[in-house]
Structure formats: structure tokens, C-alpha cells
Motif scaffolding. Structure first.
Motif, short mmCIF file in Angstrom:
data_model
loop_
_atom_site.label_atom_id
_atom_site.label_comp_id
_atom_site.label_asym_id
_atom_site.label_seq_id
_atom_site.Cartn_x
_atom_site.Cartn_y
_atom_site.Cartn_z
N MET A 1 -14.97 48.96 1.33
CA MET A 1 -15.80 48.51 0.21
C MET A 1 -15.00 47.52 -0.62
O MET A 1 -13.93 47.84 -1.13
CB MET A 1 -16.15 49.74 -0.63
CG MET A 1 -17.06 49.43 -1.78
SD MET A 1 -18.04 50.90 -2.09
CE MET A 1 -18.52 50.63 -3.75
N ALA A 2 -15.50 46.33 -0.69
CA ALA A 2 -14.76 45.29 -1.39
C ALA A 2 -15.02 45.37 -2.88
O ALA A 2 -16.15 45.24 -3.33
CB ALA A 2 -15.17 43.92 -0.87
N ILE A 3 -14.02 45.64 -3.64
CA ILE A 3 -14.19 45.67 -5.09
C ILE A 3 -13.28 44.63 -5.69
O ILE A 3 -12.06 44.65 -5.51
CB ILE A 3 -13.87 47.06 -5.65
CG1 ILE A 3 -14.91 48.04 -5.15
CG2 ILE A 3 -13.82 47.03 -7.17
CD1 ILE A 3 -14.97 49.32 -5.88
N THR A 4 -13.88 43.71 -6.36
CA THR A 4 -13.09 42.67 -7.02
C THR A 4 -12.80 43.16 -8.42
O THR A 4 -13.69 43.61 -9.12
CB THR A 4 -13.88 41.36 -7.09
OG1 THR A 4 -14.71 41.31 -5.94
CG2 THR A 4 -12.96 40.18 -7.13
N THR A 5 -11.56 43.10 -8.81
CA THR A 5 -11.26 43.62 -10.13
C THR A 5 -11.06 42.52 -11.15
O THR A 5 -10.93 42.77 -12.31
CB THR A 5 -10.01 44.50 -10.10
OG1 THR A 5 -9.03 43.83 -9.36
CG2 THR A 5 -10.31 45.84 -9.49
N ALA A 6 -11.02 41.29 -10.70
CA ALA A 6 -10.85 40.23 -11.70
C ALA A 6 -12.06 39.33 -11.62
O ALA A 6 -12.46 38.91 -10.54
CB ALA A 6 -9.59 39.43 -11.41
N ASP A 7 -12.69 39.07 -12.75
CA ASP A 7 -13.87 38.23 -12.68
C ASP A 7 -13.58 36.81 -13.14
O ASP A 7 -14.44 35.96 -13.10
CB ASP A 7 -15.02 38.83 -13.49
CG ASP A 7 -14.63 39.21 -14.89
OD1 ASP A 7 -15.50 39.43 -15.71
OD2 ASP A 7 -13.41 39.28 -15.15
N ALA A 8 -12.42 36.54 -13.62
CA ALA A 8 -12.10 35.17 -14.01
C ALA A 8 -10.62 34.94 -13.79
O ALA A 8 -9.82 35.86 -13.91
CB ALA A 8 -12.45 34.95 -15.46
N PRO A 10 -7.11 34.23 -14.82
CA PRO A 10 -6.50 34.35 -16.14
C PRO A 10 -6.08 32.97 -16.65
O PRO A 10 -5.61 32.13 -15.90
CB PRO A 10 -5.30 35.26 -15.91
CG PRO A 10 -5.14 35.37 -14.45
CD PRO A 10 -6.39 34.91 -13.78
N LEU A 11 -6.29 32.77 -17.94
CA LEU A 11 -5.89 31.51 -18.53
C LEU A 11 -4.36 31.45 -18.59
O LEU A 11 -3.70 32.48 -18.57
CB LEU A 11 -6.47 31.40 -19.95
CG LEU A 11 -7.99 31.39 -19.99
CD1 LEU A 11 -8.47 31.49 -21.43
CD2 LEU A 11 -8.53 30.14 -19.34
N ASP A 13 -0.64 31.45 -19.78
CA ASP A 13 0.00 32.19 -20.86
C ASP A 13 0.36 31.22 -21.99
O ASP A 13 1.03 30.23 -21.79
CB ASP A 13 1.26 32.85 -20.31
CG ASP A 13 1.97 33.64 -21.38
OD1 ASP A 13 3.07 34.10 -21.09
OD2 ASP A 13 1.43 33.79 -22.47
N THR A 14 -0.12 31.53 -23.18
CA THR A 14 0.24 30.66 -24.29
C THR A 14 1.37 31.25 -25.11
O THR A 14 1.72 30.74 -26.16
CB THR A 14 -0.96 30.43 -25.21
OG1 THR A 14 -1.50 31.71 -25.55
CG2 THR A 14 -2.02 29.60 -24.52
N GLU A 27 6.97 37.39 -34.24
CA GLU A 27 5.59 36.97 -34.07
C GLU A 27 4.89 37.04 -35.41
O GLU A 27 4.95 38.07 -36.10
CB GLU A 27 4.92 37.89 -33.05
CG GLU A 27 3.96 37.18 -32.15
CD GLU A 27 3.41 38.16 -31.13
OE1 GLU A 27 2.26 38.57 -31.31
OE2 GLU A 27 4.12 38.51 -30.18
N SER A 29 1.81 37.36 -36.32
CA SER A 29 0.78 38.37 -36.52
C SER A 29 1.38 39.77 -36.69
O SER A 29 0.74 40.66 -37.22
CB SER A 29 -0.22 38.35 -35.37
OG SER A 29 0.44 38.12 -34.16
N MET A 30 2.64 39.91 -36.24
CA MET A 30 3.31 41.21 -36.42
C MET A 30 3.46 41.52 -37.90
O MET A 30 3.41 42.68 -38.31
CB MET A 30 4.68 41.14 -35.74
CG MET A 30 5.56 42.34 -35.97
SD MET A 30 4.93 43.79 -35.14
CE MET A 30 6.27 44.93 -35.38
#
Lengths: 202, 259, 234
Positions: A1-8, A10-11, A13-14, A27, A29-30
Motif C-alpha cells: 500500500m503506497a502511502i505518501t507522507t509528504a504532500d509538498a 519542503p521549502l 531552510d531559511t 533567536e 523570537s526566543m
């Protein structure tokens, strides 16, 4: 059974660097978390003082059960640890990864003593029937030192990751190391306040 | 405010009417959230007067009078019908967590917490109050027990929310797709701290740490309510900012043959 | 996506249906349904008189209570295939199933605890019985939202060849509406809306039975769509 776990895809890394470098260490935001945490503790400290004023006798009497020796050792342990974190960050910034690893390692070891001392302090008390339900003072005491302990444990986890980052990466992630260091200093600062309020003010 | 946000939506700007919006499923679920929270507020505040919390040391006569007020049953009925919407609200978080670069373990752990949280944090406490009102003539001790059970379960349900906010916060912090802002991750973890403070309600009967106390309840509310609103605003922005080509239905072109 | 596993789980639905029917027929509290107007003493006496059957059914339902979950899981997996912009309806659906199942099992436990020591204070026996009925009523509300999620997902299916036929959405809305009176059993002690009433009890259970049966046949066709090469996005 083929299950894809990533739908896009990944952008890229910024790196999460949202502010201009050099503005604040770590950081940006920390700081949101640090200031928020200080705010919560601040409100609790104020409430503690207010209720202390209202029930001065009860608080004074209960405070006698606290062991200033252990409190002092806790303070020394954390201050030492904080110092070594600061030295370690400095070394990492200078590019001396091995030295930084050693220093943060010592900081970690000192920090790890803290929870043990906490258990040494708490268990006999709980055994003697002094629980959070005892009175208002002990509720404050267990709650706030307990929450601080959670912070210490989280800090140890973060220091562990800092160590890993120092050891594995050829160029250490300075942002992350600084962020971890700031968090650890905040834990230290909170303890100093706790120590003063619960153990010293009589 | 909502109109301006909707107007800024790229899809509506393209001239597609709102009901043809590709993200309509997400918007429907998102707008069910304010609806649910208003209903939730209605059920717990003006309908049942369960909130703001009554004192744990209330006189037994007051407890009996409260536990037998018929409005509790209306509140129970509405909550029974609407509790499923809590699932929809949590699914909105989960959709954004799914888009993050982190493993789906965070998502599934969150899901488990959402299931438990709805039962112990809303349905069960409300039923505790409703049961007293359903049958008049229960002994005062029984009503007192249901009163305690209801309040402690409603205010003191810690673990599932620690799990949920922990998973959400960590996922945001570890995410490399920048689905939700990093500061929100720290904000979530920060809010998580207040869950620890609530632990005292299981011990204290009066004072600041009781379930109606200044610190255990009111201070937490002051932190929680703006937090919840901000989180949902961020969720909304994440839905709005999701690129059209990333949508799961983007690959279906009208007229194309696809099984 | 392979259909074999789904078909296997789907075929547990008729088995679960038979099991639930058996539990329903054996449970003394359901034939006829206990009246909400029974006094605590009457409830205690009723349990005393039907002790063996109640205990048997409680254990039986404890075992089979989750047997419809594979059926709902099949629906959820197919919902993930539906051409929506996100899996939000499918996630909502799964959480609803979890909440509803928990409530249902708590109902079972309450009856079980009541029957464990039927000679305890009748007030407590009655409280457990009331609580059991409340939790038995609760899943109705979850099914309402669950069905509306499935319906919404079908209405917004962007696939040129939709996963579910459109009438299934109408059917789900209709069954959701018919389940709503069930929740009002908390408000009424007599009449058709009381928990032993025609709307709250008979209509609700009949609707649910018909719903599961119809959806079973719908799913039989949906699951067998030739989509071997297609993956499922969680």
C-alpha cells in the motif's frame, strides 16, 4: 500500500533568522518566550509578596522549615553552571569548538546536580508530611520551585542539544548556542529571585 | 475585520466568488471556530452560570440550588450537539501541522490529545452538572461530589492540553517551511506553562490556588483568552497564505480525466 | 493504494452490525428502554432483577464497543482521497469518532459499575444509570458533526470523477438531521424526546442502523475504485 507522507516539497531552510544579525543575541523570537516567562513569574512574585504581607506570621513560621544550606548550594551550582555556559559561548564564538564543548559540558554537569539537590530537599519534607496542601506558603513554594525545576530540566535538554551541535557540526550554529545560553541565564535569574524570596527574606 | 481579511484573499481577488474558493473547506472549518467558542461561552457562562467558577467552599445550599438549576440541562444539550465542533477546530491546527516539515508524529499525538481533551475537558464536566439537574432529589453529598468532579475536571484537565500545546509548539519551532511564525511557537510553549499552575486546584480549597482563585483561574484566563485568539488569527493567516499550487485539489482541472 | 486491506476491514461492518444487534436485543435496559421517570429505588430493583443479563451485555459491549471503528476508518481514508484543499474534514471526522467512541464506552462502564454492586445506595445506582444514559446520548451529537463533515467534504470534491457520489452527501445531511432529536433526551423526561421516546431512542437507533447499512454498500463500491497507483496523503 503506497502511502505518501509528504504532500509538498519542503521549502528551503531559511534558518529562522528573522532579524538583522547583531541586534540581539540568539533567536529574536526566543526573547518572546523569555520576557513572557519573566512576566508570569513576576506576577507570581508580586502575588507572593502580597499574600506574605497578609499572612506574615504564617509565612515566617513556614519559612523556618526551608534549608538555607541546600538553597545556597543550589544557587552556587546554578551560578557556576551559568558562568561556564557564558564562557563556552564565548569560546564557540571565537571558533574554539573543543574548548567550548568542554566548558558547556561542565555547565551541564553542574546543572544536572540541581534536580538531585531538589529531590534531597523535597523528599524529606514530603516524608515529614509537609505537602503543598499544608498552607499557602508551601503551595507557593512547591509550585514555584517545581515550575522552576521544569525549566531546569528543559534547560538541561537544551544544553544537551547545544553540546551535540558543538561536537558534530564543523561550524557551530551560533544562533542556537546563544539562544540556549540565554535561556539558561534566565533559569539562573529566576532561581536567584526564588532563593531571595523563599529562603532569604525573613 | 473578517471582511477585510477575506477581501485580501488572493482567490477572491482573482474574481472567483467565495463559494468557488479552492480553500472553502478550510474556511468553513475555520469559521466554525468562532461559532463554537461563542456557543461554548454561552453554554458555560450565561446559560449555566458555571463560569466564572463558583467557590469550592460554597454553602451546601448554594451548591444544591446551582446543581438543580434547569438551565444546566439546556447547556448540556447544546454542548452535546456542538462538542463535535471542537474536533473541527482542532483539525484546523492539524492541517497546518501537516503542512510543516516535521514528522506527522506531532500531528497524531495532537490528535489523541484532542480526543481526550474534548471528553475530560468539556463533555464530562458538563454532564456532571447536568446529572444533578436531571433528577431532583439526589442527596446533597452526591451533588457536592458531582460539583467537585465537574469543576476539577473542567479546570484541572492538564495532561491532554500539555500534550496538545507541547506538540503544537514543538512542531512550529522545528518546522522549516515557516507555516506558522516562530514566535508563535514560543508563545504556545509559554502558554503551556500556565497549565502547570492549574495543578494546584486539585489541592487548594480557597485562596489564590483554588479553582476560582486569583492565580489558578483568573490569571490563567488573562493569559489564555488573548493567546487563543492570536493563535487562531495566525491559523487564519496560514490558510490565507497557503499558495494555491500547494493545495491538494490544485491538481484537479475541470475536464481532465483522473480516476 | 491497495484495496485489499480496506475491503477486509469493510467486511467487518456486517459482523459488527450483528454483534451490536445482539447486544441491543439482550440488554434488559433497552427492551423496552428504561424510563427516565423511574425512581432510584426502581432502578436499583430493575438492575437486581436483571443482573445476569446486564453484566453479560456490559462485558460483551466492552469487547465489541469499538468494532465499528474499522468502518469509520474506511470512510476517513476515502475522505482523505476526496479532492478538497486540505484534509481538515477527514481529521475532524477521526477526532469525532474518537470522542463518540469514548462516550459510548463510558456509558457501558457506568452500567457495568451499577451492576457490579447493585445493593449499594439506590441514589448512587440511579446516578450511574443516569450517567450511562447521558453518555449513551452523547455520540448522537458527534455523529451529527461527523456526517456534516463527510457531506461538506463530498460537496466540495474537486475531482472530475468524485470519490463519493453526490447523493451520499445529501444522505449524510439527512441522517445528521434525524440524529439531532437524540440529544434532546437530556432535556425531557417524558414524551417522544425523552431517552426512551420514539424520536430520541427508536428513530435515532433506526437511523444509525440504516446509515451504517447504506454507507457499507456505498463504501463497497468506493473502495473498489481502480486507484492502485494512487497514494493517500495522510
Amino acid at each position: 500500500m503506497a502511502i505518501t507522507t509528504a504532500d509538498a516539497e519542503p521549502l528551503p531552510d531559511t534558518n529562522g533568522n528573522t532579524t538583522a544579525p547583531g541586534l540581539v543575541p540568539g533567536e529574536a523570537s526566543m526573547w518572546f518566550f523569555i520576557l513572557g516567562d519573566l512576566l508570569i513569574f513576576g506576577v507570581y512574585f508580586v502575588c507572593y509578596m502580597v499574600y506574605r504581607g497578609e499572612h506574615a506570621g504564617l509565612f515566617l513560621q513556614s519559612q523556618r522549615h526551608l534549608d538555607q544550606g541546600i538553597g545556597m548550594s543550589n544557587t552556587v551550582v546554578l551560578l557556576t553552571s551559568s558562568l561556564f555556559v557564558a564562557l563556552g559561548t564565548e569560546a564557540a564564538r571565537a571558533g574554539k569548538a573543543a574548548r567550548a564543548t568542554r566548558l558547556v559540558g561542565i555547565a551541564f554537569a553542574c546543572g544536572a546536580v540541581f534536580p538531585i539537590l531538589k529531590l534531597v530537599e523535597w523528599l524529606p519534607k514530603l516524608g515529614a508530611g509537609i505537602t503543598p496542601g499544608e498552607n499557602l506558603f508551601f503551595m507557593f513554594y512547591y509550585l514555584m520551585t517545581g515550575l522552576h525545576l521544569v525549566h531546569v530540566l528543559l534547560g538541561l535538554v537544551i544544553l544537551g542539544f547545544v553540546l551535540r551541535s558543538l561536537r558534530s557540526a564543523s561550524t557551530p550554529n551560533m544562533k542556537f548556542i546563544e539562544t540556549g545560553g540565554i535561556y539558561w541565564h534566565m533559569v539562573d535569574l529566576l532561581w536567584l529571585l526564588l532563593f531571595a524570596l523563599f529562603y532569604l527574606i525573613r | 475585520m473578517s471582511e477585510s481579511i477575506l477581501a485580501a484573499n488572493p482567490a477572491t481577488r482573482e474574481g472567483r466568488p467565495w463559494y468557488r474558493n479552492r480553500k472553502l473547506d478550510q474556511y468553513i472549518c475555520f469559521w466554525s471556530v468562532p461559532f463554537f467558542y461563542n456557543l461554548f461561552g454561552l453554554v458555560f457562562v450565561p446559560l449555566s452560570w458555571m463560569m466564572p467558577p463558583r467557590s469550592p467552599t460554597s454553602d451546601i445550599a448554594d451548591v444544591i440550588a446551582f446543581m438543580q438549576s434547569p438551565n444546566l440541562l439546556i447547556a448540556c444539550t447544546i454542548l452535546t450537539l456542538a462538542i463535535g465542533l471542537s474536533a473541527v477546530g482542532n483539525a484546523c491546527y492539524m492541517v497546518q501541522m501537516r503542512r510543516m516539515s516535521v514528522s506527522p508524529v506531532f500531528l497524531f499525538a495532537f490528535m489523541a490529545g484532542a480526543i481526550v481533551g474534548a471528553v475530560v475537558g468539556a463533555l464530562f464536566p458538563m454532564f456532571c452538572f447536568g446529572l444533578g439537574a436531571f433528577r431532583s432529589g439526589y442527596d446533597p453529598e452526591i451533588l457536592q461530589m458531582m460539583y467537585d468532579f465537574g469543576y476539577l475536571s473542567f479546570i484541572g484537565s492538564l495532561g491532554c492540553f500539555v500534550l496538545n500545546w507541547g506538540m503544537l509548539g514543538l512542531a512550529i519551532l522545528l518546522d522549516k517551511n515557516n507555516i506558522l511564525p516562530k514566535w508563535l511557537g514560543y508563545y504556545v510553549i509559554w502558554q503551556l506553562m500556565t497549565e502547570f499552575f492549574v495543578a494546584t486546584v486539585w489541592i487548594a480549597h480557597d485562596g489564590p490556588f483554588a479553582w476560582d482563585g486569583l492565580l489558578a483561574f483568573w490569571f490563567n484566563m488573562v493569559i489564555y483568552v488573548p493567546w487563543q485568539i492570536i493563535v487562531y488569527v495566525c491559523i487564519f493567516r496560514a490558510i490565507r497564505n497557503q499558495p494555491e499550487n500547494e493545495l491538494r485539489n490544485a491538481r484537479f482541472k475541470p475536464g481532465a480525466t483522473y480516476a | 493504494m491497495s484495496t485489499r486491506g480496506q475491503l477486509l476491514l469493510l467486511w467487518t461492518t456486517p459482523v459488527a452490525g450483528v454483534l451490536f444487534l445482539a447486544a441491543y436485543l439482550m440488554f434488559p435496559g433497552f427492551s423496552p428502554p428504561m424510563s427516565p421517570t423511574m425512581t432510584p429505588e426502581e432502578v436499583a430493583a430493575f438492575l437486581q432483577a436483571n443482573l445476569t443479563a446486564t453484566r453479560g451485555v456490559v462485558i460483551f459491549v466492552n469487547l465489541i464497543g469499538a468494532s465499528l471503528v474499522p468502518f469509520f476508518a474506511c470512510i476517513a481514508v476515502q475522505m482523505l482521497r476526496v479532492g478538497n484543499s486540505s484534509p481538515v474534514f477527514a481529521y475532524s471526522y477521526i477526532i469525532c469518532v474518537g470522542i463518540g467512541l469514548t462516550a459510548f464506552i463510558l456509558a457501558d462502564y457506568c452500567w457495568g459499575v451499577a451492576a457490579y454492586r447493585p445493593d449499594r445506595d439506590p441514589q448512587l445506582v440511579s446516578l450511574l444509570n443516569d450517567m450511562a444514559w447521558f453518555f449513551f446520548i452523547a455520540p448522537a451529537g458527534l455523529v451529527v458533526v461527523q456526517n456534516l463533515c463527510l457531506a461538506g467534504s463530498i460537496y466540495l470534491d474537486a475531482r472530475p470523477k468524485p470519490v463519493f457520489p453526490r447523493w451520499v452527501a445529501h444522505f449524510n445531511v439527512a441522517t445528521a438531521v434525524l440524529m439531532i432529536p437524540g440529544a434532546f433526551a437530556i432535556l425531557h423526561k417524558a414524551g417522544p424526546l425523552a431517552w426512551d421516546g420514539s424520536l430520541s431512542f427508536s428513530l435515532r437507533l433506526a437511523t444509525f442502523a440504516v446509515y451504517v447499512a447504506v454507507m457499507f454498500f456505498v463504501l463497497l463500491r468506493v473502495v473498489q475504485q481502480p486507484v492502485e497507483s494512487e497514494g493517500v496523503l495522510l
